[in-house]
Design an enzyme around this catalytic site. Sequence first.
Site, PDB file in Angstrom:
ATOM      1  N   ASP A 252      -3.020   2.487  -6.110  1.00 21.63           N
ATOM      2  CA  ASP A 252      -2.008   2.645  -5.061  1.00 21.63           C
ATOM      3  C   ASP A 252      -1.870   1.412  -4.172  1.00 21.63           C
ATOM      4  O   ASP A 252      -1.324   1.493  -3.067  1.00 21.63           O
ATOM      5  CB  ASP A 252      -2.314   3.866  -4.197  1.00 21.63           C
ATOM      6  CG  ASP A 252      -3.656   3.757  -3.467  1.00 21.63           C
ATOM      7  OD1 ASP A 252      -4.435   2.837  -3.783  1.00 21.63           O
ATOM      8  OD2 ASP A 252      -3.925   4.598  -2.590  1.00 21.63           O
ATOM      9  N   GLU A 253      -2.329   0.251  -4.641  1.00 18.34           N
ATOM     10  CA  GLU A 253      -2.220  -0.952  -3.821  1.00 18.34           C
ATOM     11  C   GLU A 253      -2.207  -2.205  -4.681  1.00 18.34           C
ATOM     12  O   GLU A 253      -2.760  -2.231  -5.784  1.00 18.34           O
ATOM     13  CB  GLU A 253      -3.352  -1.036  -2.801  1.00 18.34           C
ATOM     14  CG  GLU A 253      -4.735  -1.070  -3.431  1.00 18.34           C
ATOM     15  CD  GLU A 253      -5.841  -1.240  -2.402  1.00 18.34           C
ATOM     16  OE1 GLU A 253      -5.633  -1.952  -1.393  1.00 18.34           O
ATOM     17  OE2 GLU A 253      -6.929  -0.663  -2.613  1.00 18.34           O
TER      18      GLU A 253
ATOM     19  N   ASP B 169       0.854  -1.189   0.000  1.00 16.99           N
ATOM     20  CA  ASP B 169       0.000   0.000   0.000  1.00 16.99           C
ATOM     21  C   ASP B 169       0.887   1.236   0.000  1.00 16.99           C
ATOM     22  O   ASP B 169       1.651   1.472   0.938  1.00 16.99           O
ATOM     23  CB  ASP B 169      -0.890  -0.010   1.243  1.00 16.99           C
ATOM     24  CG  ASP B 169      -2.061   0.949   1.127  1.00 16.99           C
ATOM     25  OD1 ASP B 169      -2.161   1.652   0.108  1.00 16.99           O
ATOM     26  OD2 ASP B 169      -2.878   0.994   2.066  1.00 16.99           O
TER      27      ASP B 169
END
Length: 346
Positions: free
Chosen positions: A110-111, A13
Amino acid sequence: MLVSVERVVLHVDLDQFIVAVELLRHPELRGKPVLVGGSGDPKQRGVVAGASYEAREFGVRSGTPLRTAAARCPDAVFLPADRETYLAASADVMAALQEIGGVVEVAGWDEAFMLVDTDDAEETARSVQRHVRERTALACSVGIGDNKLRAKLASGLAKPAGVFRLDMSNWVAVMASRPTDALWGVGSKTAKKLAARGIATVGDLARTAMADLAGEFGPNIGPWLVALAHGYDSTPVTAEPYQARSHGREVTFQRDLRDTAEMRAEVVRLAHVVSDDLAVEDALARRVVVKVRDSRFATHTHGVSLPAPTREAAAIEQAALAALARFPLDRPVRLLGVRAELARSG
């Protein structure tokens, strides 16, 4: 000497992703409260897309109106959002993860989840962090778990830029006393319903009989909630390309719209933009949803299913206008949005 190898799930993350990308362009802003959103002008309408950790200390989060953010954090530096730059940075991160090996599942810009075999999970997680930083100059937190649920929660406990392991051995010690909405998949509405039944914590939920929740939440969701409280998750990590469930565009008006003809015209414009986006992504819509936020910040949605999956602008427009017609539109409107819920491929 035998080496013990285990299979673990990592959840990678990126920390304060949008702000972190901006800080690469503006290193002089490091350590300052930075807020990204809209045009970057807090006097105009818009919401925060990304907040630095320094700004979050003032109670500002993603989704906070820019004017509210400015009032809470008067010393903040405001920057305009730059979606294309963030997408490019995301692509670089995911490419870096692919270089490491194992199964990589992109879960958002974003992960990502990773399924890896390792004889030292913590060191593997730290090596992922080092590789991402070397390739992109961005920091990430890494959660280690024995399934996706536990890995996802672990990364939140690792922030910022840390490593945390959450598995069957420490699940109760770490999670039992936390509120039910600490679980991935349990939102505030569900948490309130559970609290009304005297179920306030993850431990309370884990001690609840599955049948007791089936009546209110349904025969599938009720037992699933109890399973979550035990940390169970059978969802596999898959290398299939990431597919968003929906794609939408919305606009916050600098002055409230009062004329329904203006509202219709804006919905038509947004519908055509969404249609163009679908064409670029080679995606099809199965349902069109319109969002309306009025001058009192009340937000509602209505959706219309399409006769067949399509990306044709005329069909998207027609469905969007039909959805808009379901609103009373008896108050000035500050935001309109059109979202296409996507048909799943193959």
